[in-house]
Design an enzyme around this catalytic site. Structure first.
Site, short mmCIF file in Angstrom:
data_model
loop_
_atom_site.label_atom_id
_atom_site.label_comp_id
_atom_site.label_asym_id
_atom_site.label_seq_id
_atom_site.Cartn_x
_atom_site.Cartn_y
_atom_site.Cartn_z
N GLY A 162 0.85 -1.20 0.00
CA GLY A 162 0.00 0.00 0.00
C GLY A 162 0.87 1.23 0.00
O GLY A 162 2.02 1.21 -0.44
N ASP A 175 8.98 -1.21 14.96
CA ASP A 175 8.38 0.01 15.50
C ASP A 175 7.10 -0.33 16.24
O ASP A 175 6.49 0.53 16.87
CB ASP A 175 8.08 1.00 14.36
CG ASP A 175 7.52 2.31 14.90
OD1 ASP A 175 8.04 2.80 15.91
OD2 ASP A 175 6.54 2.84 14.32
N HIS A 222 6.61 2.64 18.69
CA HIS A 222 5.48 2.94 17.80
C HIS A 222 5.44 4.43 17.43
O HIS A 222 4.52 5.15 17.83
CB HIS A 222 4.16 2.51 18.47
CG HIS A 222 3.06 2.31 17.46
ND1 HIS A 222 2.07 1.37 17.60
CD2 HIS A 222 2.79 2.92 16.28
CE1 HIS A 222 1.25 1.42 16.57
NE2 HIS A 222 1.67 2.36 15.75
O1 DGY Z 1 -2.33 3.26 12.46
C1 DGY Z 1 -1.63 4.27 12.57
O2 DGY Z 1 -1.95 5.36 12.04
C2 DGY Z 1 -0.36 4.23 13.36
O3 DGY Z 1 -0.02 2.96 13.71
C3 DGY Z 1 -0.45 5.10 14.60
O4 DGY Z 1 -0.38 6.41 14.25
#
Ligand code: DGY
Length: 315
Positions: free
Chosen positions: A157, A262, A286
């Protein structure tokens, strides 16, 4: 302003609040930390919209608590795995995410992880900090070059494509990808392969797919065994796609060379988790979308999704 009520589960930028206040009354858990479950259940009672983040589990209990006036759950994230989508659909509750917004920030961070993991950057930083830098040595802290390597992407994506586009100029020889189906925009840029081929041929394998019932626990012992011993695994998607017990084993046994994560399972990862002490595992908290620009944009986009729904219901 309509009679709509919106519950916001986190402190958000002033511009996003003003946008919401233009169409609805808002109540907000005005804090950097996640709203406690009990507060969330109380806060959503009778609202038409919920503005949430990835830390808020929006399940049947929350939807029941909100009640039958709920029209939209808008999440300030790309991921929707914290929301019970089937239950929302059953109740006619629209679910909106911030799909286009943060892909560039996420791809930038994935590239940082690739470089950190392939070039043993954290080990180098640690050596300097711990006084273990004894001078230049021919083989000390040698990592692996990206030149002529095969980059594998699981989930081609916006983020996956973004990583490939950024890494090609490093001399990547070939980009291969696996997804639910071939994507048209990959064109001559990347070659569609089976999941097994992706495992077998990737020198760097980046996980960029969503967490679903199909991708949960997709990387276990047997997948690591199919990968190259020199392979680097990068996960910037969701932690539960990778079995962490098996990953620890694979990194210790040398089934793969290193990993850059991450995202973990659970989050936050306990500091005494076996993965945190492995020199060949780089872990970040994250922060794929953690740029000032992306976060502001995500908050505004989430607010706009709610405004659009509330305004549509008025007309
Ligand atoms: O899904 C998302 O946008 C990220 O993992 C967190 O910002």
């Amino acid at each position: 302003m309509s009679g709509a009520n919106i519950y916001v589960t986190r402190a958000i930028p002033e511009e996003a609040k003003s946008l919401l206040r233009g169409v609805a009354q808002i109540s907000i858990w005005d804090n950097e930390d996640a709203v406690p479950r009990e507060e969330l259940l109380k806060g959503v009672v009778g609202v038409q919209g919920i503005f949430c983040t990835i830390s808020d589990v929006i399940d049947k209990e929350v939807l029941d608590s909100a009640g039958s006036d709920l029209r939209i759950v808008a999440t300030m994230s790309v991921g929707k795995d914290h929301i019970d989508l089937i239950e929302c659909s059953r109740r006619g509750v629209y679910v909106a995410n911030t799909s286009d917004i943060a892909a560039d920030s996420a791809a930038d961070l994935a590239v940082a992880l690739v470089l950190m993991a392939t070039r043993r950057v954290i080990e180098g930083v640690d050596a300097v900090r711990k006084g273990q830098w004894e001078g230049w040595k021919p083989t000390w802290l040698c990592g692996t070059s990206l030149m002529n390597k095969t980059l594998g992407i699981l989930g081609f994506g916006r983020v996956g494509f973004g990583i490939a586009r950024r890494l090609k100029p490093f001399g990547i020889h070939k980009v291969i990808y696996n997804d639910i189906q071939e994507v048209e925009y990959a064109l001559d840029f990347a070659e569609f392969v089976s999941f097994d081929e992706l495992l077998a041929h990737s020198d760097i394998l980046c996980i960029c797919c969503s967490l679903t019932s199909l991708t949960r626990n997709m990387f276990t012992k047997s997948e690591f065994k199919k990968m190259k011993n020199s392979a680097v695994l990068i996960n910037t998607s969701r932690g539960p796609i990778v079995n962490h017990v098996d990953l620890t084993e694979a990194l210790k046994e040398g089934d793969i060379a290193s990993a850059g994560l991450d995202v973990t399972d659970p989050e936050p990862l306990p500091v005494d988790h076996p993965l945190t002490s492995l020199p060949n595992c780089v872990i970040l908290p994250h922060m794929g979308t953690s740029t000032i620009e992306a976060r502001k944009h995500m908050a505004m986009n989430t607010a706009k999704n709610i405004v659009a729904m509330v305004s549509t219901n008025q007309s």
